[in-house]
Scaffold this motif. Sequence first.
Motif, PDB file in Angstrom:
ATOM      1  N   VAL A   1      12.234 -43.405 -68.512  1.00  0.00           N
ATOM      2  CA  VAL A   1      11.341 -42.797 -67.513  1.00  0.00           C
ATOM      3  C   VAL A   1      10.563 -43.879 -66.772  1.00  0.00           C
ATOM      4  N   ASP A   2      10.163 -44.918 -67.472  1.00  0.00           N
ATOM      5  CA  ASP A   2       9.404 -45.996 -66.849  1.00  0.00           C
ATOM      6  C   ASP A   2      10.266 -46.854 -65.911  1.00  0.00           C
ATOM      7  N   LYS A   3      11.591 -46.806 -66.084  1.00  0.00           N
ATOM      8  CA  LYS A   3      12.487 -47.601 -65.229  1.00  0.00           C
ATOM      9  C   LYS A   3      12.893 -46.820 -63.980  1.00  0.00           C
ATOM     10  N   TYR A   4      13.546 -45.714 -64.154  1.00  0.00           N
ATOM     11  CA  TYR A   4      13.897 -44.822 -63.039  1.00  0.00           C
ATOM     12  C   TYR A   4      14.450 -43.521 -63.598  1.00  0.00           C
ATOM     13  N   MET A   5      14.376 -42.475 -62.775  1.00  0.00           N
ATOM     14  CA  MET A   5      14.986 -41.196 -63.116  1.00  0.00           C
ATOM     15  C   MET A   5      16.153 -40.966 -62.162  1.00  0.00           C
ATOM     16  N   HIS A   6      16.184 -39.866 -61.426  1.00  0.00           N
ATOM     17  CA  HIS A   6      17.344 -39.605 -60.573  1.00  0.00           C
ATOM     18  C   HIS A   6      17.404 -40.591 -59.412  1.00  0.00           C
ATOM     19  N   LEU A   7      18.596 -41.153 -59.204  1.00  0.00           N
ATOM     20  CA  LEU A   7      18.805 -42.061 -58.082  1.00  0.00           C
ATOM     21  C   LEU A   7      19.823 -41.536 -57.080  1.00  0.00           C
ATOM     22  N   MET A   8      20.924 -40.927 -57.571  1.00  0.00           N
ATOM     23  CA  MET A   8      22.024 -40.550 -56.694  1.00  0.00           C
ATOM     24  C   MET A   8      22.932 -39.568 -57.427  1.00  0.00           C
ATOM     25  N   VAL A   9      23.708 -38.807 -56.686  1.00  0.00           N
ATOM     26  CA  VAL A   9      24.681 -37.910 -57.299  1.00  0.00           C
ATOM     27  C   VAL A   9      25.610 -38.715 -58.207  1.00  0.00           C
TER      28      VAL A   9
END
Length: 396
Positions: free
Chosen positions: A67-75
């Motif tokens: 969660v601290d790095k990233y969540m949704h980025l792309m399909v």
Amino acid sequence: MPTLRQLFLANNAQTTNFPLLLEFERAEGIYMYDASGRGFIDLISGIGVSSLGHGNPYVKEAIKQQVDKYMHLMVYGEFVQTPQVMFAQKLASLLPDNLQSVYFTNSGTEAVEGALKLAKRFSGRQQIIACHNSYHGSTHGALSVMGNEEFKQAYRPLLPGVGFINFNNTDDLQLITDQTACVIIETVQGEAGVRVPDIAYMQALRKRCDETGALLILDEIQAAFGRTGKLFAFEHFGIAPDILLLAKALGGGMPIGAFIASTQIMGALKDNPILGHITTFGGHPVCCAAGLAALEVLINDNLIPGVAQKEALFRQLLVHPAIKAVRGKGLMLAVELENFDLNKRIIDRCIENGVITDWFLHCSNSMRLAPPLIIQPQEIEQACAVIIEAIGYYTL
């Protein structure tokens, strides 16, 4: 102010006219706790999801870090996202050489949908064979291959070209022909009341698919990840599928599914048409991080070897004249009783006495037992004592 239960009934869709309406504030290990702090033994793992129990610290830490790095980025399928890559690589390392390409979805029923499309696209055929009393999910394609008319009649028309065979019946395998795109079958039937096939049947099924060119899809959405005493249930039978379906315990408590095939078969989704299968949230980075952590815990903590002994203890303790049979494999068990009414009364009394269990869609006279794999012998003894007391209460 309305109570939480009143708000639930007013604003949350219900799937029956008699929801359990249990309220839990937290969960840990094999227990779920209500507002008063009373613990309930979870004997169904959220229907096969919480195989490591609730709140495994390693899984929670993996979620927090991601969660601290990233969540949704792309399909799905476009960006190189570390949690997806590492999870797929780990799964592939544990599977046969023909199961190396992983397509992550949001759920089990979506994995089914993707697999059916893949089989039709790769084979160029249209016929699908499924089993009577099967359960593969509730979306239209998955519902089409469910083997129980009661649950599908209200939603027709469904997919055309679907035929049904009897599970564990070798004679019916002749219905698989060179017109068959795929056979979709649960390695161990779940909602039918935990039906374990014969080794000879599964090997004959694999052989018939090879003879006709039909793809074999094994649905292990309930049965995988140690549930039956093997990492994957097909290992009991000396075969491997062409497409494997996973979900439930796959995410360590987070929502994720997958269909897995060879690189060659999966490649059929890349063109004619391009983007042959699309999912926005499939393989969500947080879910993949959780799933990888859960798989590492399962293996590193050596949980699978103890499953057979725990099964044996359940079988030893669940003895009563009213119990007609105890079926299943590992910690995927069904306790057969006389009828649904008796089963439901016993289940309700178990819940009143602090043990959560349930029944099966296609076998309503049987009680479901699928506890977290971390359950200890003394907890099995405690849970079985509650079950036996409830059976005795209604059958004396």
